[in-house]
Scaffold this active site. Structure first.
Site, PDB file in Angstrom:
ATOM      1  N   CYS A 199       3.283   2.390   3.935  1.00 28.00           N
ATOM      2  CA  CYS A 199       2.130   2.205   3.073  1.00 28.00           C
ATOM      3  C   CYS A 199       1.209   1.107   3.594  1.00 28.00           C
ATOM      4  CB  CYS A 199       2.524   2.012   1.609  1.00 28.00           C
ATOM      5  SG  CYS A 199       3.449   0.548   1.203  1.00 28.00           S
ATOM      6  N   GLU A 256      -5.051   5.341   0.963  1.00 34.11           N
ATOM      7  CA  GLU A 256      -4.360   6.336   1.780  1.00 34.11           C
ATOM      8  C   GLU A 256      -3.498   7.268   0.939  1.00 34.11           C
ATOM      9  OE1 GLU A 256      -3.335   2.910   5.056  1.00 34.11           O
ATOM     10  OE2 GLU A 256      -1.745   4.147   4.247  1.00 34.11           O
ATOM     11  N   LEU A 309      14.666  -1.962  -4.455  1.00 36.96           N
ATOM     12  CA  LEU A 309      15.645  -3.044  -4.615  1.00 36.96           C
ATOM     13  C   LEU A 309      15.705  -3.911  -3.352  1.00 36.96           C
ATOM     14  CD1 LEU A 309      17.771  -4.269  -6.525  1.00 36.96           C
ATOM     15  CD2 LEU A 309      19.436  -2.698  -5.542  1.00 36.96           C
ATOM     16  N   SER A 323       7.453   4.826  -8.263  1.00 36.08           N
ATOM     17  CA  SER A 323       8.254   3.796  -7.607  1.00 36.08           C
ATOM     18  C   SER A 323       7.725   2.421  -7.997  1.00 36.08           C
ATOM     19  CB  SER A 323       8.150   3.977  -6.093  1.00 36.08           C
ATOM     20  OG  SER A 323       8.794   2.912  -5.419  1.00 36.08           O
TER      21      SER A 323
HETATM   22  N1  SAH Z   1       4.754  -0.803  -5.120  1.00 36.08           N
HETATM   23  C1  SAH Z   1       5.729   0.176  -5.325  1.00 36.08           C
HETATM   24  C2  SAH Z   1       5.355   1.522  -4.719  1.00 36.08           C
HETATM   25  C3  SAH Z   1       4.670   1.492  -3.401  1.00 36.08           C
HETATM   26  S1  SAH Z   1       5.634   0.901  -2.040  1.00 36.08           S
HETATM   27  C4  SAH Z   1       7.082  -0.270  -4.817  1.00 36.08           C
HETATM   28  O1  SAH Z   1       7.150  -1.311  -4.162  1.00 36.08           O
HETATM   29  O2  SAH Z   1       8.068   0.398  -5.119  1.00 36.08           O
HETATM   30  C5  SAH Z   1       6.687   2.304  -1.757  1.00 36.08           C
HETATM   31  C6  SAH Z   1       7.952   2.011  -0.980  1.00 36.08           C
HETATM   32  O3  SAH Z   1       7.644   1.783   0.405  1.00 36.08           O
HETATM   33  C7  SAH Z   1       8.667   0.779  -1.469  1.00 36.08           C
HETATM   34  O4  SAH Z   1      10.044   1.004  -1.603  1.00 36.08           O
HETATM   35  C8  SAH Z   1       8.364  -0.198  -0.357  1.00 36.08           C
HETATM   36  O5  SAH Z   1       9.282  -1.222  -0.353  1.00 36.08           O
HETATM   37  C9  SAH Z   1       8.387   0.688   0.851  1.00 36.08           C
HETATM   38  N2  SAH Z   1       7.789   0.099   2.054  1.00 36.08           N
HETATM   39  C10 SAH Z   1       6.780  -0.785   2.158  1.00 36.08           C
HETATM   40  N3  SAH Z   1       6.524  -1.098   3.439  1.00 36.08           N
HETATM   41  C11 SAH Z   1       7.401  -0.386   4.192  1.00 36.08           C
HETATM   42  C12 SAH Z   1       7.655  -0.274   5.590  1.00 36.08           C
HETATM   43  N4  SAH Z   1       6.932  -0.940   6.480  1.00 36.08           N
HETATM   44  N5  SAH Z   1       8.658   0.550   5.998  1.00 36.08           N
HETATM   45  C13 SAH Z   1       9.393   1.269   5.102  1.00 36.08           C
HETATM   46  N6  SAH Z   1       9.185   1.204   3.781  1.00 36.08           N
HETATM   47  C14 SAH Z   1       8.207   0.388   3.315  1.00 36.08           C
HETATM   48 FE1  SF4 Z   2       5.198  -2.047  -3.193  1.00 33.40          FE
HETATM   49 FE2  SF4 Z   2       4.135  -3.165  -0.980  1.00 33.40          FE
HETATM   50 FE3  SF4 Z   2       3.183  -3.843  -3.353  1.00 33.40          FE
HETATM   51 FE4  SF4 Z   2       5.607  -4.643  -2.610  1.00 33.40          FE
HETATM   52  S1  SF4 Z   2       3.638  -5.252  -1.694  1.00 33.40           S
HETATM   53  S2  SF4 Z   2       5.048  -3.826  -4.586  1.00 33.40           S
HETATM   54  S3  SF4 Z   2       6.303  -2.860  -1.424  1.00 33.40           S
HETATM   55  S4  SF4 Z   2       3.098  -1.824  -2.406  1.00 33.40           S
END
Ligand code: SAH
Ligand code: SF4
Length: 341
Positions: A330, A89, A212, A188
């Site tokens: 995501c 996506e 975080l 990220s």
């Molecule tokens: N894997 C990386 C980048 C992709 S996730 C990471 O975790 O930073 C991008 C952001 O979307 C992350 O901060 C993640 O925690 C957040 N995220 C995942 N699922 C979410 C949801 N259901 N609602 C809001 N933010 C979400």
């Molecule tokens: Fe980012 Fe979701 Fe993977 Fe966690 S599981 S690292 S929030 S993409």
């Protein structure tokens, strides 16, 4: 066969040098690909017939297949199918400062964060740079716009696919490519410490965001498996090192989950943790998904959390809620699509 959209300018220059040709040929090809956006090598009229034949033999130029999209007023969500039938996506957000595209970096994700839809599907494979670049090209073509900002916040953990992510940044940042300024690119990560340290030495001025989501190890480990490998102290050390090397302020992403990490006490603890750091906190209202039990915090709880950080002199914003109607978090569109079809 390698897709041409995953080749960096330096690699293409080497390709022509290896054939005793000038490296300006690479510049010409880049202009055809990214400025004129031609769809086949045959249209590259100034690179010469023999080169066109050779390029056609050595590289593919297939675009991504758009499966479906959902459009709302300021957000559009795209679902693509890759050549091996995997699905990924990208989310387009229209801001007042430009158009930002959130792209995927992997099929699935192995980090297994408990609140995240992408983590429910284990990693199938990494995306190659061309599959990341082609998300941008496909959305620009479909929406008839130019993307000004790219964020690597779609499906996947960018630092679990480091090499290809670096190639992607190179390809989209070069003036002869899509020409997206490095300060308009944000990576990220959930906190892969050795890669944060490696990224600190990377020469481009790209933004770094850290997921975080908790003020202490106990809560963070309950939400994010990666915290067991790289607990908060190690993460903060790596971020201080990153700051020392780059002088760039990092962003901390913090999803507010009802009753889990959203109290005033948690906000105080977070302020303590970040005290004296040159950083910025982005509070994210949780995007609820049907498969996961976490709930988003109430608006007043979010505001109280925000106030507490402000009171402690932490720079903080609350992320505008995008696209909950179009399943913007995501992994959500893919999950919904697969259930409907
Ligand atoms: N894997 C990386 C980048 C992709 S996730 C990471 O975790 O930073 C991008 C952001 O979307 C992350 O901060 C993640 O925690 C957040 N995220 C995942 N699922 C979410 C949801 N259901 N609602 C809001 N933010 C979400
Ligand atoms: Fe980012 Fe979701 Fe993977 Fe966690 S599981 S690292 S929030 S993409």
């Amino acid at each position: 066969m390698k897709n041409i959209y995953g080749v960096t300018q330096a690699e293409l220059e080497q390709y022509f040098l290896n054939q005793n040709q000038g490296k300006f040929k690479a510049t010409q090809v880049f202009e055809w690909l990214y400025k004129k956006r031609v769809k086949d090598f045959a249209s590259m009229s100034n690179v010469g017939k023999e080169n066109i034949e050779k390029l056609t033999r050595d590289f593919s130029m297939t675009p991504l297949k758009l499966l479906t999209k959902k459009v709302d007023t300021d957000v559009s969500k795209y679902l693509f199918e890759l050549e091996d039938n995997n699905r990924i996506e990208a989310v387009l957000m229209n801001h007042d400062y430009g158009n930002s595209l959130c792209i995927s970096t992997q099929v699935g994700c192995n980090m297994g964060c408990r609140f995240c839809e992408s983590g429910r599907l284990k990693k199938v494979r990494n995306l190659d740079a061309s599959e990341m670049v082609r998300q941008i090209l496909a959305v620009e073509e479909d929406a008839k716009i130019r993307i000004s900002h790219v964020v690597l916040m779609g499906i996947g953990e960018p630092f679990d696919n480091y090499e290809e992510v670096i190639s992607l940044i190179d390809i989209i940042n070069t003036p002869k490519g899509i020409d997206i300024g490095s300060r308009h690119i944000t990576v990220s990560t959930s906190g892969i410490v050795p890669k944060i340290r490696e990224f600190a030495l990377y020469e481009k001025q790209v933004n770094l965001a850290i997921s975080l989501h908790a003020p202490n190890n106990e809560i963070r480990s309950s939400l994010m498996a990666i915290n067991k490998a790289y607990p908060i102290e190690e993460l903060m050390d790596a971020i201080r090192y990153y700051y020392q090397k780059t002088n760039r302020r990092v962003t901390f992403e913090y999803i507010l989950l009802k009753g889990v990490n959203d109290s005033r006490e948690h906000a105080k603890e977070l302020s303590q943790l970040l005290k004296g750091m040159n950083c910025y906190v982005n509070l994210i209202p949780y995007n609820e998904t049907s498969h996961i039990e976490y709930k988003k915090s109430d608006p007043t709880t979010i505001l109280n959390f925000y106030d507490e950080l402000k009171k402690n002199n932490i720079s903080v914003t609350i992320r505008r809620e995008f696209g909950s109607k179009v399943s913007a978090a995501c992994g959500q569109l893919r999950a919904n699509y697969e259930e409907e079809s």
